[in-house]
Design a protein around this motif. Structure first.
Motif, PDB file in Angstrom:
ATOM      1  N   ALA A 147      42.866  40.501  34.604  1.00  0.00           N
ATOM      2  CA  ALA A 147      42.517  39.101  34.885  1.00  0.00           C
ATOM      3  C   ALA A 147      42.902  38.202  33.712  1.00  0.00           C
ATOM      4  O   ALA A 147      43.469  37.131  33.905  1.00  0.00           O
ATOM      5  CB  ALA A 147      41.018  38.981  35.183  1.00  0.00           C
ATOM      6  N   ASN A 148      42.608  38.658  32.494  1.00  0.00           N
ATOM      7  CA  ASN A 148      42.941  37.864  31.316  1.00  0.00           C
ATOM      8  C   ASN A 148      44.448  37.704  31.148  1.00  0.00           C
ATOM      9  O   ASN A 148      44.934  36.615  30.850  1.00  0.00           O
ATOM     10  CB  ASN A 148      42.334  38.486  30.058  1.00  0.00           C
ATOM     11  N   SER A 149      45.200  38.785  31.345  1.00  0.00           N
ATOM     12  CA  SER A 149      46.645  38.707  31.126  1.00  0.00           C
ATOM     13  C   SER A 149      47.337  37.864  32.196  1.00  0.00           C
ATOM     14  O   SER A 149      48.363  37.255  31.932  1.00  0.00           O
ATOM     15  CB  SER A 149      47.266  40.102  31.041  1.00  0.00           C
ATOM     16  N   LEU A 150      46.763  37.798  33.392  1.00  0.00           N
ATOM     17  CA  LEU A 150      47.341  36.983  34.462  1.00  0.00           C
ATOM     18  C   LEU A 150      46.702  35.600  34.551  1.00  0.00           C
ATOM     19  O   LEU A 150      47.078  34.799  35.401  1.00  0.00           O
ATOM     20  CB  LEU A 150      47.209  37.696  35.809  1.00  0.00           C
ATOM     21  N   THR A 206      39.792  40.801  41.704  1.00  0.00           N
ATOM     22  CA  THR A 206      39.134  41.787  42.568  1.00  0.00           C
ATOM     23  C   THR A 206      39.756  41.751  43.954  1.00  0.00           C
ATOM     24  O   THR A 206      40.045  42.803  44.542  1.00  0.00           O
ATOM     25  CB  THR A 206      37.621  41.529  42.640  1.00  0.00           C
ATOM     26  N   ARG A 207      39.990  40.557  44.485  1.00  0.00           N
ATOM     27  CA  ARG A 207      40.619  40.435  45.806  1.00  0.00           C
ATOM     28  C   ARG A 207      42.029  41.024  45.793  1.00  0.00           C
ATOM     29  O   ARG A 207      42.427  41.726  46.731  1.00  0.00           O
ATOM     30  CB  ARG A 207      40.673  38.978  46.239  1.00  0.00           C
ATOM     31  N   LEU A 208      42.775  40.736  44.740  1.00  0.00           N
ATOM     32  CA  LEU A 208      44.137  41.261  44.629  1.00  0.00           C
ATOM     33  C   LEU A 208      44.120  42.785  44.541  1.00  0.00           C
ATOM     34  O   LEU A 208      44.876  43.471  45.236  1.00  0.00           O
ATOM     35  CB  LEU A 208      44.847  40.665  43.417  1.00  0.00           C
ATOM     36  N   VAL A 209      43.239  43.324  43.709  1.00  0.00           N
ATOM     37  CA  VAL A 209      43.158  44.774  43.538  1.00  0.00           C
ATOM     38  C   VAL A 209      42.680  45.436  44.837  1.00  0.00           C
ATOM     39  O   VAL A 209      43.197  46.495  45.220  1.00  0.00           O
ATOM     40  CB  VAL A 209      42.263  45.146  42.334  1.00  0.00           C
ATOM     41  N   ASP A 210      41.738  44.808  45.546  1.00  0.00           N
ATOM     42  CA  ASP A 210      41.312  45.340  46.848  1.00  0.00           C
ATOM     43  C   ASP A 210      42.510  45.460  47.780  1.00  0.00           C
ATOM     44  O   ASP A 210      42.691  46.475  48.457  1.00  0.00           O
ATOM     45  CB  ASP A 210      40.251  44.442  47.494  1.00  0.00           C
ATOM     46  N   PHE A 211      43.344  44.415  47.814  1.00  0.00           N
ATOM     47  CA  PHE A 211      44.545  44.414  48.652  1.00  0.00           C
ATOM     48  C   PHE A 211      45.515  45.517  48.222  1.00  0.00           C
ATOM     49  O   PHE A 211      46.015  46.277  49.053  1.00  0.00           O
ATOM     50  CB  PHE A 211      45.222  43.043  48.586  1.00  0.00           C
ATOM     51  N   LYS A 218      37.560  24.871  34.762  1.00  0.00           N
ATOM     52  CA  LYS A 218      37.837  25.938  35.724  1.00  0.00           C
ATOM     53  C   LYS A 218      37.218  25.608  37.067  1.00  0.00           C
ATOM     54  O   LYS A 218      36.078  25.170  37.140  1.00  0.00           O
ATOM     55  CB  LYS A 218      37.290  27.290  35.226  1.00  0.00           C
ATOM     56  N   SER A 219      37.996  25.857  38.127  1.00  0.00           N
ATOM     57  CA  SER A 219      37.443  25.684  39.461  1.00  0.00           C
ATOM     58  C   SER A 219      36.731  26.980  39.852  1.00  0.00           C
ATOM     59  O   SER A 219      37.005  28.044  39.302  1.00  0.00           O
ATOM     60  CB  SER A 219      38.547  25.352  40.461  1.00  0.00           C
ATOM     61  N   VAL A 220      35.854  26.869  40.789  1.00  0.00           N
ATOM     62  CA  VAL A 220      35.086  28.016  41.254  1.00  0.00           C
ATOM     63  C   VAL A 220      35.772  28.571  42.493  1.00  0.00           C
ATOM     64  O   VAL A 220      36.157  27.824  43.387  1.00  0.00           O
ATOM     65  CB  VAL A 220      33.631  27.608  41.582  1.00  0.00           C
ATOM     66  N   ASP A 221      35.933  29.898  42.541  1.00  0.00           N
ATOM     67  CA  ASP A 221      36.523  30.523  43.718  1.00  0.00           C
ATOM     68  C   ASP A 221      35.606  30.301  44.915  1.00  0.00           C
ATOM     69  O   ASP A 221      34.390  30.417  44.793  1.00  0.00           O
ATOM     70  CB  ASP A 221      36.709  32.023  43.514  1.00  0.00           C
ATOM     71  N   PRO A 222      36.186  30.016  46.079  1.00  0.00           N
ATOM     72  CA  PRO A 222      35.332  29.812  47.272  1.00  0.00           C
ATOM     73  C   PRO A 222      34.724  31.117  47.741  1.00  0.00           C
ATOM     74  O   PRO A 222      35.147  32.174  47.483  1.00  0.00           O
ATOM     75  CB  PRO A 222      36.299  29.261  48.319  1.00  0.00           C
ATOM     76  N   SER A 224      40.842  34.419  37.675  1.00  0.00           N
ATOM     77  CA  SER A 224      39.405  34.721  37.630  1.00  0.00           C
ATOM     78  C   SER A 224      39.161  36.172  38.036  1.00  0.00           C
ATOM     79  O   SER A 224      39.968  36.771  38.765  1.00  0.00           O
ATOM     80  CB  SER A 224      38.643  33.786  38.574  1.00  0.00           C
ATOM     81  N   PRO A 225      38.037  36.734  37.586  1.00  0.00           N
ATOM     82  CA  PRO A 225      37.698  38.093  38.009  1.00  0.00           C
ATOM     83  C   PRO A 225      37.632  38.234  39.537  1.00  0.00           C
ATOM     84  O   PRO A 225      38.055  39.244  40.090  1.00  0.00           O
ATOM     85  CB  PRO A 225      36.328  38.346  37.369  1.00  0.00           C
ATOM     86  N   THR A 226      37.128  37.214  40.218  1.00  0.00           N
ATOM     87  CA  THR A 226      37.035  37.258  41.679  1.00  0.00           C
ATOM     88  C   THR A 226      38.426  37.341  42.308  1.00  0.00           C
ATOM     89  O   THR A 226      38.660  38.139  43.224  1.00  0.00           O
ATOM     90  CB  THR A 226      36.292  36.017  42.213  1.00  0.00           C
ATOM     91  N   THR A 227      39.347  36.552  41.807  1.00  0.00           N
ATOM     92  CA  THR A 227      40.720  36.565  42.325  1.00  0.00           C
ATOM     93  C   THR A 227      41.366  37.923  42.095  1.00  0.00           C
ATOM     94  O   THR A 227      42.029  38.471  42.989  1.00  0.00           O
ATOM     95  CB  THR A 227      41.547  35.444  41.657  1.00  0.00           C
TER      96      THR A 227
END
Length: 158
Positions: free
Chosen positions: A61-64, A72-77, A154-158, A67-70
């Motif tokens: 998350a830091n290198s890209l 997590t979604r990417l890694v889930d995919f 920072k915006s908040v992930d929906p 956000s951690p939520t984003t």
């Protein structure tokens, strides 16, 4: 108080934005669910660079700069598509490390081949000093944009 922006600074910003879109357009690698986007390609590259030890989701998350939520979604995919495997760290079970599967390694290899082909097509006629100068300038610009991104609200992930 909001500082005014010069038209040159705004034009430069839009040129850099257009450059990122143009580069993404050169990048056409088919993955298990359609074409691979640049963020996914970078994620696979970072995970691949980590090798067998893996990379934590937080580090990814830091290198890209996501956000951690984003992430997590990417890694889930990626996990659903059998491109990465998520493992608990043996020392700290709260940490999940990511490694590429065989399919992930094969896709990353195709991504690297496409990137090499795009670089050849784009920059083959450029002299080495010219490329080094442009690369240094773009790296400096990336540092500026990264610092601005770090300072931005920072915006908040929906």
């Amino acid at each position: 108080m909001c500082e005014s922006v010069t038209s040159e600074a705004l034009d430069f910003f839009w040129t850099i934005s257009a450059l990122s879109i143009a580069v993404a357009g050169l990048f056409q690698v088919k993955g298990p669910s359609g074409f691979v986007d640049v963020i996914t390609a970078f994620a696979l590259g970072k995970i691949g660079e980590a090798g067998d030890t893996g990379i934590s989701q937080t580090s990814l998350a830091n290198s890209l700069q996501r956000s951690p939520t984003t992430i997590t979604r990417l890694v889930d995919f990626l996990e659903e598509k059998d491109l990465v495997v998520r493992k608990r760290d043996e020392v700290d079970r709260r940490i999940k490390t990511l490694s590429l599967t065989r399919a992930g390694t094969e896709l990353l290899e195709r991504i690297r081949e496409q990137a090499s082909a795009a670089a050849r097509l784009t920059f083959v006629s450029e002299s080495l000093p010219s490329l080094q100068e442009r690369h240094a300038y773009l790296k400096a610009t990336l540092d500026i944009v990264t610092r601005a991104g770090d300072a931005a609200p920072k915006s908040v992930d929906p």
